[in-house]
Design an enzyme around this catalytic site. Structure first.
Site, short mmCIF file in Angstrom:
data_model
loop_
_atom_site.label_atom_id
_atom_site.label_comp_id
_atom_site.label_asym_id
_atom_site.label_seq_id
_atom_site.Cartn_x
_atom_site.Cartn_y
_atom_site.Cartn_z
N LYS A 191 -137.45 29.53 52.90
CA LYS A 191 -136.69 28.48 52.24
C LYS A 191 -137.56 27.24 52.04
O LYS A 191 -137.52 26.59 51.02
CB LYS A 191 -135.48 28.17 53.12
CG LYS A 191 -134.59 27.08 52.62
CD LYS A 191 -133.30 27.12 53.37
CE LYS A 191 -133.11 26.07 54.39
NZ LYS A 191 -133.04 24.72 54.24
N ARG A 192 -138.38 26.97 53.06
CA ARG A 192 -139.24 25.78 52.98
C ARG A 192 -140.27 25.88 51.85
O ARG A 192 -140.61 24.89 51.23
CB ARG A 192 -139.97 25.57 54.31
CG ARG A 192 -139.20 24.68 55.26
CD ARG A 192 -140.09 24.28 56.41
NE ARG A 192 -140.78 25.45 56.94
CZ ARG A 192 -140.32 26.21 57.94
NH1 ARG A 192 -139.21 25.90 58.52
NH2 ARG A 192 -140.99 27.26 58.37
#
Ligand code: GLU
Length: 507
Positions: free
Chosen positions: A263-264
């Protein structure tokens, strides 16, 4: 191994947050396999870890599946003959199996408190509860029988752990990886039942796959290390003959190929990683989704299918029906698939190009509304759409590509034409504007012919008078064929814009 049975596969997410595109690809491959075999696709919610439960996550997962058109045959909302499909609602089914494992000597009670285990972790680097230290810890293997009975009778909190055998090799045939094996001595004694009376994932996944008659269990590669525990549980519970066939899908990697896409990475590189927008109910943080960015579900699904799979040809564009027809597990690669956002956008662009106008029209009207344009009649919007469709990566690009069809240009890119302006050009426009006021028929080809003949008669060059005309109508150097634009804008609007544009050039 199961043969000749109706194929039943499952996607078994834990409702802990948004759905990563890797999760959707797991759904997709499960779905494609089931449907290509005339089988059933089951959604099971694995919510036994109460500490990680996030409200809204289950509904979100269902919405993502619905958006992608990957509808489960059985699920908590669709029901089915093997329900309930939420593990928390199956809670009472697991304890007996854990007890059975204790009876047969394959599991044991462990009374170590969380504080005691924490103290061990402080003391021993990389502490693992295993055959190496289990006799030094507080469990039914190290304590005498009477003491264990008393602790149990007193309701002392405890867990049940699997007793991993020492020095055995367990293995299975993975449909993607082939033969896979593990040394049992290297695996720790995983908890099967927690102190709160809930099973852990390891026990629940085996019991549920058995009871739900799952024939093929497909999941991400990150679950491979759990496989030896599951294999042994299938064996110890006496269900080995019913064990599903397994496949572990390759990871989806960061664009540079260095590790799993997280996600990062999406935040860092500016693209979505979740299927749909997800707002964390605790922090209020929004993680953006493909849907809201403007991806068509057909494009999103098509793009995901090609992350780690192909049909052996160069074909890249597939409908869901085609994917079902073509899909085979054999063609999933073992290696991780690099995610490429530019390629993802290409899929969307291609899907917009080939989508029916009737499919896109409502979306385009929403784009107009979001720019405070009262959408004119559908037929006009549809004609504009037909002209600019090939230029859209996202439906929202419609505004950038076509706003001039709905509102006159506010600014003109005069730099492109002013330097080369001449009095001859002014004369040309001053003559053609009134001529166009009476010109018939107001049709693309007739207009083009008339305009080009007029240029020729003026002795000026064709190229020099096309761009100014475009800039008068559009404001900039872009857009579809200029006579298509004039045709669609209509005579009155074209004349108004030509007059206004000429005045701006001369100002
Ligand atoms: N509950 C697991 C997950 O969250 C399922 C893994 C499996 O399919 O066995 O992905």
């Amino acid at each position: 191994m199961s043969t000749d049975k109706k194929v039943r596969v499952r996607f078994a997410p834990s409702p802990t947050g948004g759905l990563h595109l890797g999760g959707v690809r797991t759904v997709l491959f499960n779905y494609l396999f089931a449907k290509s075999q005339g089988g059933e696709f089951i959604l099971r919610i694995e919510d036994t870890d109460q500490t990680r439960y996030v409200p809204g996550a289950e509904e979100y997962i269902l919405s993502c599946l619905a958006w992608c058109g990957l509808t489960p045959d059985e699920s908590p909302t669709h029901g089915g003959p093997y329900g309930p499909y939420r593990q928390s609602e199956r809670k009472d089914r697991y304890r007996d199996f854990a007890e059975q494992l204790i009876q047969s000597g394959h599991a044991y009670y462990a009374f170590d408190t969380p504080q005691e285990l924490e103290a061990q972790r402080q003391l021993v680097p990389n502490f693992k509860y295993s055959h190496e230290n289990r006799l030094q810890l507080r469990n039914s293997l190290s304590m005498d029988e009477q003491e264990v009975k008393e602790l149990l009778a007193a309701g002392t909190p405890h867990v049940i752990r699997i007793k991993m055998p020492v020095g055995e090799t367990v293995g299975f045939h993975d449909m993607i990886r082939g033969a896979v094996s593990f040394e049992t001595s290297l695996v720790d004694d995983k908890v099967l039942m927690k102190a709160d009376g809930m099973p852990t994932y390891h026990l629940a996944v085996v019991v549920d796959d058995y009871q739900m008659k799952i024939t093929h269990a497909f999941r991400g590669e990150e679950w491979l290390p759990s496989a030896p525990v599951h294999l042994l549980l299938w064996e110890y519970l006496g269900w080995k003959d019913s064990m599903p066939e397994w496949a572990h899908f390759p990871l989806i990697l960061k664009p540079d190929g260095n590790g799993k896409l997280s996600k990062r990475d999406g935040d860092r590189l500016g693209f979505p990683v979740y299927a749909m927008n997800w707002t964390d109910p605790k922090t209020g943080d929004l993680t953006k989704g493909f849907k809201e960015l403007g991806f068509l579900p057909e494009a999103f699904v098509n793009m995901l299918a090609l992350l780690g799979w192909n049909n052996g040809t160069d074909q890249e564009i597939f409908t869901l029906e085609e994917l079902i027809r073509e899909f085979s597990i054999d063609r999933i690669s073992k290696a991780g698939a690099k995610f490429d956002f530019e390629k993802a956008k290409w899929f969307n662009h291609e899907w917009i190009k080939q989508s029916e106008d009737t499919r896109l029209l409502p979306m385009v009207k929403e784009v107009l509304e979001s720019h405070q344009v009262d959408a004119p009649v559908d037929s006009y919007v549809a004609e504009v759409l037909a002209l600019v469709k090939d230029r859209l990566t996202f439906v929202a690009d419609f505004w950038e590509q076509a706003s001039f069809f709905f509102t006159p240009p506010m600014q003109y890119d005069l730099e492109a034409i002013k330097k080369k302006w001449s009095e001859d050009k002014t004369n040309f426009f001053q003559a053609i504007i009134p001529a166009l006021e009476a010109f018939e028929p107001w049709e693309t080809e007739a207009l083009e012919q008339y305009y080009k003949d007029a240029i020729q008669a003026s002795g000026l060059k064709l190229g020099e008078l096309m761009l100014p005309f475009r800039i008068m109508l559009v404001g900039g150097k872009f857009g579809p064929h200029v006579f298509d634009i004039a045709k669609l804008l209509g005579r009155d609007e074209t004349i108004v814009r030509m007059k206004k544009g000429l005045a701006a050039i001369l100002a």
